[in-house]
Design an enzyme around this catalytic site. Structure first.
Site, mmCIF file in Angstrom:
data_model
loop_
_atom_site.group_PDB
_atom_site.id
_atom_site.type_symbol
_atom_site.label_atom_id
_atom_site.label_comp_id
_atom_site.label_asym_id
_atom_site.label_seq_id
_atom_site.Cartn_x
_atom_site.Cartn_y
_atom_site.Cartn_z
ATOM 1 N N CYS A 1 0.830 -1.211 0.000
ATOM 2 C CA CYS A 1 0.000 0.000 0.000
ATOM 3 C C CYS A 1 0.867 1.264 0.000
ATOM 4 O O CYS A 1 1.575 1.539 0.978
ATOM 5 C CB CYS A 1 -0.899 -0.052 1.241
ATOM 6 S SG CYS A 1 -1.716 1.491 1.679
ATOM 7 N N CYS B 1 0.138 3.734 2.757
ATOM 8 C CA CYS B 1 0.626 3.184 4.033
ATOM 9 C C CYS B 1 2.111 3.484 4.198
ATOM 10 O O CYS B 1 2.564 3.890 5.274
ATOM 11 C CB CYS B 1 0.424 1.671 4.090
ATOM 12 S SG CYS B 1 -1.290 1.136 4.024
#
Length: 120
Positions: free
Chosen positions: A30, A33
């Site tokens: 991600c 993230c």
């Protein structure tokens, strides 16, 4: 205090044994993230009185499912064993700092009494 890796075995104990816990649900694949990670880590260093935990949703799928995580990154905050905040999306450093201040200031028992009174 550096961030700690959390899993299904220690998640509940971490939430209940500490006054204030910020949990970052994330995944290695991600991009947002990875962008939020250093911000979260910096906040953990600046706030040693708060536990900052990270949950890799791929390694802890059952925990992510039980926590109702549908998107990453998702930030969850627990105070005095109660979940007081959960939101998907990466935060800017100043927004995270503001959230930390609000969480520290929140009186969980007063908030619970207020919601019980408004439910009547």
């Amino acid at each position: 205090m550096a961030t700690v890796q959390l899993n299904a075995q220690d998640f509940e104990k971490t939430i209940t044994d500490n006054n204030l816990v910020f949990v970052d649900f994330w995944a290695t694949w991600c991009g947002p993230c990875r962008a939020f990670g250093p911000t979260f880590e910096a906040a953990s260093e600046e706030n040693p009185d708060i536990v900052f935990g990270k949950v890799d949703i791929d390694a802890n799928q059952d925990l992510a499912s039980a926590a109702g995580i549908q998107a990453v990154p998702t930030l969850m905050i627990a105070k005095q064993g109660q979940i007081i905040f959960k939101q998907a999306g990466a935060l800017r450093a100043e927004d995270l700092d503001d959230l930390i201040a609000q969480a520290k200031a929140l009186d969980v028992s007063a908030a619970a009494q207020d919601s019980a009174a408004s439910a009547e």
